[in-house]
Write a protein that holds these residues in place. Sequence first.
Motif, PDB file in Angstrom:
ATOM      1  N   VAL A  55       8.020 -10.590   4.113  1.00 36.79           N
ATOM      2  CA  VAL A  55       8.959 -11.224   3.187  1.00 36.79           C
ATOM      3  C   VAL A  55      10.253 -10.429   3.211  1.00 36.79           C
ATOM      4  O   VAL A  55      10.229  -9.195   3.215  1.00 36.79           O
ATOM      5  N   VAL A  56      11.373 -11.122   3.222  1.00 33.88           N
ATOM      6  CA  VAL A  56      12.678 -10.467   3.146  1.00 33.88           C
ATOM      7  C   VAL A  56      13.304 -10.840   1.800  1.00 33.88           C
ATOM      8  O   VAL A  56      13.400 -12.019   1.457  1.00 33.88           O
ATOM      9  N   LEU A  57      13.686  -9.809   1.045  1.00 32.55           N
ATOM     10  CA  LEU A  57      14.357 -10.000  -0.241  1.00 32.55           C
ATOM     11  C   LEU A  57      15.818  -9.575  -0.119  1.00 32.55           C
ATOM     12  O   LEU A  57      16.163  -8.762   0.745  1.00 32.55           O
ATOM     13  N   GLU A  58      16.664 -10.084  -1.004  1.00 30.53           N
ATOM     14  CA  GLU A  58      18.105  -9.813  -0.950  1.00 30.53           C
ATOM     15  C   GLU A  58      18.468  -8.382  -1.297  1.00 30.53           C
ATOM     16  O   GLU A  58      19.493  -7.882  -0.866  1.00 30.53           O
ATOM     17  N   LYS A  59      17.648  -7.726  -2.104  1.00 28.71           N
ATOM     18  CA  LYS A  59      18.019  -6.380  -2.565  1.00 28.71           C
ATOM     19  C   LYS A  59      16.866  -5.412  -2.387  1.00 28.71           C
ATOM     20  O   LYS A  59      15.708  -5.799  -2.325  1.00 28.71           O
ATOM     21  N   GLU A  60      17.230  -4.138  -2.319  1.00 30.63           N
ATOM     22  CA  GLU A  60      16.215  -3.091  -2.250  1.00 30.63           C
ATOM     23  C   GLU A  60      15.477  -3.013  -3.577  1.00 30.63           C
ATOM     24  O   GLU A  60      16.046  -3.290  -4.635  1.00 30.63           O
ATOM     25  N   LEU A  61      14.234  -2.628  -3.507  1.00 28.57           N
ATOM     26  CA  LEU A  61      13.408  -2.542  -4.704  1.00 28.57           C
ATOM     27  C   LEU A  61      13.105  -1.094  -5.048  1.00 28.57           C
ATOM     28  O   LEU A  61      12.996  -0.242  -4.164  1.00 28.57           O
ATOM     29  N   SER A  62      12.919  -0.859  -6.322  1.00 27.96           N
ATOM     30  CA  SER A  62      12.484   0.469  -6.758  1.00 27.96           C
ATOM     31  C   SER A  62      10.981   0.585  -6.507  1.00 27.96           C
ATOM     32  O   SER A  62      10.293  -0.419  -6.281  1.00 27.96           O
ATOM     33  N   ALA A  63      10.474   1.785  -6.590  1.00 28.71           N
ATOM     34  CA  ALA A  63       9.036   2.012  -6.421  1.00 28.71           C
ATOM     35  C   ALA A  63       8.245   1.255  -7.488  1.00 28.71           C
ATOM     36  O   ALA A  63       7.185   0.700  -7.215  1.00 28.71           O
ATOM     37  N   ASP A  64       8.781   1.220  -8.718  1.00 26.87           N
ATOM     38  CA  ASP A  64       8.106   0.495  -9.803  1.00 26.87           C
ATOM     39  C   ASP A  64       8.064  -1.006  -9.524  1.00 26.87           C
ATOM     40  O   ASP A  64       7.057  -1.668  -9.790  1.00 26.87           O
ATOM     41  N   GLU A  65       9.159  -1.555  -8.999  1.00 29.59           N
ATOM     42  CA  GLU A  65       9.191  -2.986  -8.679  1.00 29.59           C
ATOM     43  C   GLU A  65       8.172  -3.317  -7.583  1.00 29.59           C
ATOM     44  O   GLU A  65       7.457  -4.314  -7.679  1.00 29.59           O
ATOM     45  N   LYS A  66       8.098  -2.456  -6.568  1.00 25.91           N
ATOM     46  CA  LYS A  66       7.116  -2.671  -5.496  1.00 25.91           C
ATOM     47  C   LYS A  66       5.692  -2.599  -6.045  1.00 25.91           C
ATOM     48  O   LYS A  66       4.839  -3.405  -5.687  1.00 25.91           O
ATOM     49  N   ALA A  67       5.451  -1.636  -6.914  1.00 26.45           N
ATOM     50  CA  ALA A  67       4.115  -1.490  -7.501  1.00 26.45           C
ATOM     51  C   ALA A  67       3.747  -2.727  -8.324  1.00 26.45           C
ATOM     52  O   ALA A  67       2.600  -3.206  -8.275  1.00 26.45           O
ATOM     53  N   ASN A  68       4.708  -3.274  -9.063  1.00 30.07           N
ATOM     54  CA  ASN A  68       4.471  -4.474  -9.858  1.00 30.07           C
ATOM     55  C   ASN A  68       4.184  -5.677  -8.957  1.00 30.07           C
ATOM     56  O   ASN A  68       3.261  -6.458  -9.222  1.00 30.07           O
ATOM     57  N   ILE A  69       4.958  -5.813  -7.891  1.00 33.93           N
ATOM     58  CA  ILE A  69       4.735  -6.911  -6.939  1.00 33.93           C
ATOM     59  C   ILE A  69       3.350  -6.766  -6.322  1.00 33.93           C
ATOM     60  O   ILE A  69       2.584  -7.732  -6.232  1.00 33.93           O
ATOM     61  N   ASP A  70       3.006  -5.549  -5.890  1.00 32.50           N
ATOM     62  CA  ASP A  70       1.712  -5.305  -5.268  1.00 32.50           C
ATOM     63  C   ASP A  70       0.575  -5.658  -6.234  1.00 32.50           C
ATOM     64  O   ASP A  70      -0.398  -6.314  -5.850  1.00 32.50           O
ATOM     65  N   LYS A  71       0.694  -5.242  -7.483  1.00 33.50           N
ATOM     66  CA  LYS A  71      -0.338  -5.529  -8.491  1.00 33.50           C
ATOM     67  C   LYS A  71      -0.531  -7.036  -8.640  1.00 33.50           C
ATOM     68  O   LYS A  71      -1.654  -7.540  -8.654  1.00 33.50           O
ATOM     69  N   ASN A  72       0.569  -7.780  -8.718  1.00 31.11           N
ATOM     70  CA  ASN A  72       0.482  -9.231  -8.870  1.00 31.11           C
ATOM     71  C   ASN A  72      -0.064  -9.909  -7.615  1.00 31.11           C
ATOM     72  O   ASN A  72      -0.842 -10.857  -7.707  1.00 31.11           O
ATOM     73  N   LEU A  73       0.335  -9.415  -6.451  1.00 36.57           N
ATOM     74  CA  LEU A  73      -0.161 -10.000  -5.199  1.00 36.57           C
ATOM     75  C   LEU A  73      -1.656  -9.727  -5.024  1.00 36.57           C
ATOM     76  O   LEU A  73      -2.386 -10.571  -4.493  1.00 36.57           O
ATOM     77  N   GLN A  74      -2.122  -8.565  -5.476  1.00 37.16           N
ATOM     78  CA  GLN A  74      -3.546  -8.230  -5.339  1.00 37.16           C
ATOM     79  C   GLN A  74      -4.429  -9.195  -6.110  1.00 37.16           C
ATOM     80  O   GLN A  74      -5.534  -9.507  -5.675  1.00 37.16           O
TER      81      GLN A  74
END
Length: 188
Positions: free
Chosen positions: A38-57
């Motif tokens: 997936v390509v997103l428009e902006k860089e993500l913080s570590a917290d944002e990535k962790a939240n995305i990962d949690k939801n995707l799991q």
Amino acid sequence: MIEKLYIKNMVCDRCKMVVKAELEKLGYQPVSVELGEVVLEKELSADEKANIDKNLQTLGFSLIDDKKSRLIEKIKSLIIELVHRQNNLLQTNLSDYLSSQLNHDYNYITNLFTEVEGTTIEKYFIAQKIEKVKELLVYDELTLSEIAWQLNYSSVAYLSSQFKKVTGLTPSHFKNIRVQKRKPLDKV
């Protein structure tokens, strides 16, 4: 700056739709969603990535953060794309195709894949092809000769031999009983 996310188990068009919908639900607008990426428009913080990962799991996916795992997922995505969408378009052998697509030596690719997945690239490729054969047999729109041609088998006899070796059934027996259900692509 853009952000690329690599996602494990994203192996079909429905997966792409689910991941895209989940990201949009979380407030992100993906620039592109491809198999495993997936390509997103902006860089993500570590917290944002962790939240995305949690939801995707919760949906059966997960973010991949190491280089080797991303390469494995890319190999799988290329093979799935090749077998299930491009049909008879492979004009070279699989090793040359993967090497050129991934810009890595095939020996490195195959050793890494075997080490991580516990099976060879060739066996994974054959498993994907057999799942496609099962799908086409169930649809009952093509003859075995047409299926063999579509999946680049040298002959119907070779397709039948490989099918029996993998499933324990001949293609015609499988077509008649249809007991052995198809596997989801991420379970092959």
